[in-house]
Write a protein that holds these residues in place. Structure first.
Motif: not given
Ligand code: F6P
Length: 531
Positions: A156-159, A209-211, A214, A356, A360, A493, A496
């Motif tokens: 989702i988002g940038g991912s 997902s970077k983190s 999410t 975004q 963002e 960001q 959020v």
């Molecule tokens: O919208 C908040 C955010 O952290 C974005 O900056 C990011 O692209 C998205 O959620 C998804 O985050 P992740 O890649 O960690 O799942």
């Protein structure tokens, strides 16, 4: 460092707007100034940009450049390309540009920022190259694996927005390849509609997902795994249809992916911002769709724009000119939004991506140091592809009470379009830009358009990987420029987090039944939901 509105240039620009530009007559400017078009248009890698239908007088660009100098924009740019911690609140570098830099430094080699690279940046470049090679190898394996027909990218988002834009834009190159599906929303209707027609045996899942925390992505990844197992897939690595074979994680947290049960991971570092990550392992679906060579061409186009941003003289530096014009419209002309009108079906999701990227990155109210900003920042970014927009919101753009700068993005060569259709498409874009500027002086009021409405026209040479890479990099750097003028950290960001936190709080209250301190509206809505 002074806040932007405390600079001398800011006061001069305010006076310039009030005393000269506010009354601008765009058509008359072309009659008065034979050099206007030349002075306000330029080539940049893979594209031509025409800024001449904007609310700019001959002196405006120089005053804006002085603002950039007084706000230290070029110094911050050089710091970013030197790998310094420009992401101040997370003490990180922002090196999305490194993801597309050749091992030898490419066009950045020998530049002042490149000479400031320390061992960590040079090590990061080596790591980027290794990951890129691994990603491209995997992509080519998938492309040649006839047993896989569908790829489901969960993020989702940038991912996901970046990969989605690029896969769609380069659809012509992907023809006949794997079907690429994107799942982002936590609404089960999305993943349900994607999975329903698929066969487990023929599906590859990418969990992006970077983190790797999410909520939406984790919920969708679990749903995908449940579906996969229910369809006969197995958690046993030796099984012909195992999680190990059918799931790949794209993340900066490989341990979290392993805990989920995914053993094939492509990683990237925390200095890749989420909305700047399509060039990293997050871009795997792009490489699967178009192949290694085209993905490298995408990177090369972005790298050319990086070099342009770093080396072009300020007067001909397109990211700088556009970013400064965004500040000009937002803070001096008082325009609160910008419409993105890509006259290209392939770029139909570009407005969503740029929403975004810009909102963002710069939708903030404090500076890098946490000082309150006293001026408006990011405009509302919105839009739809043309010519669709002409049958939706162009009425308001032409005759509405609010002036909205329009960004036309068109493609010179027809590419996959039908020649006649493509010609109609691009001529419509040109006509709309002209109509916004010229207006109409019909005798009946309801037919009258005031005109004098600004627009920028970006004409891509063709919709190929290199031009697309250059275009996206142009917008990344443009956002950086306006953020640097405002003194914003464009790479975090924090805003959020509150919504996510309050959602978790409602889930907890649902479990505990304790609604103390919750406002009546929220409580009533939860009651409506049967809680
Ligand atoms: O919208 C908040 C955010 O952290 C974005 O900056 C990011 O692209 C998205 O959620 C998804 O985050 P992740 O890649 O960690 O799942």
């Amino acid at each position: 460092m002074l806040l932007c509105h405390e600079t001398t240039a800011w006061a001069r620009l305010q006076a310039h707007w009030r005393q000269e530009v506010r009354a601008i007559d765009l058509c008359a400017q072309f009659e008065r100034d034979g050099d206007r078009l030349t002075a306000l248009s330029q080539r940049a890698p893979h594209l031509w940009a025409d800024l001449s239908k904007n609310w700019l007088l001959p002196d405006t660009p120089a005053l804006l450049l002085q603002l950039a100098r007084e706000c230290g924009v070029m110094a911050w740019r050089d710091a970013m390309f030197a790998g310094e911690a420009v992401n101040t609140t997370e003490q990180r570098a922002a090196m999305h540009w490194l993801l597309r830099t050749p091992l030898d430094g490419g066009r950045l080699a020998g530049s002042a920022p490149q000479r400031r690279w320390d061992a960590s940046v040079r090590e990061a470049l080596r790591e980027v190259d290794e990951t890129l090679q691994a990603m491209l190898r995997l992509a080519e394996q998938v492309r040649s694996d006839g047993s896989i027909t569908d790829v489901v990218h969960i993020g989702i988002g940038g991912s996901y927005l970046g990969p989605e834009v690029v896969v769609q834009a380069l659809q012509g190159l992907a023809h006949g390849g794997k079907r690429i599906h994107f799942v982002a929303n936590v609404d089960g209707a999305e993943i349900g509609s994607v999975l329903r027609p698929l066969r487990m045996q023929a599906t590859l899942f990418l969990v992006a997902s970077k983190s790797f925390t999410t909520a939406e992505t984790m919920m969708n990844a679990h749903a995908a795994r449940d579906w996969f197992l229910a369809q006969g897939g197995s958690e046993e690595a030796a099984h012909p249809h195992s999680i190990a074979r059918h799931f790949v994680a794209l993340t900066a947290q490989p341990e979290a992916a392993a805990r989920f049960g995914i053993t094939r991971t492509l990683g990237f570092r925390d200095w890749v911002g989420g909305r700047y990550s399509l060039w990293s392992a997050i871009g795997l679906p792009i490489a699967i769709a178009v192949g290694a060579q085209a993905f490298r061409a995408l990177l090369a186009g972005a790298h050319e724009m990086d070099a342009h941003f770093l080396a072009a003289a300020p007067e001909a530096n397109l990211p700088l000119r556009l970013g400064l014009m965004d500040v000009w419209y937002r803070d001096f002309c008082g325009l609160a939004s910008r419409c993105i009108a890509p006259y290209s079906h392939g770029l139909r999701r570009l407005p969503a991506y740029l929403q975004q990227l810009e909102m963002e990155s710069n939708g903030k109210g404090v500076t890098r140091e946490g000082r309150p900003l006293h001026v408006p920042t990011a405009p509302v970014i919105w839009g739809e592809p043309g010519t669709n927009g002409q049958h939706a919101f162009f009425q308001m753009l032409h005759q509405g009470q609010d002036v909205v700068p329009v960004e036309f993005i068109a493609v010179r060569e027809p590419g996959g379009s039908l020649p006649g259709h493509h010609h109609d498409l691009v001529v419509n874009a040109v006509a709309q830009a002209r109509a916004l500027m010229a207006g109409s002086s019909a005798s009946e009021p309801h037919r009258r358009s005031p005109g004098n409405r600004p627009s920028t026209f970006v004409l891509l040479d063709r919709l190929d990987p290199a031009a697309l890479g250059a275009l996206i990099a142009l917008y990344e750097h443009r956002v950086f420029v306006s953020g640097a003028v405002w003194g914003i950290n464009s790479f975090d960001q924090w805003g959020v987090e509150l919504g996510k936190c309050l959602a978790r709080d409602l889930f907890e209250r649902e479990r505990s039944g304790n609604w103390d301190g919750v406002d009546p509206s929220t409580r009533a809505l939860m009651v409506q939901l049967g809680v």
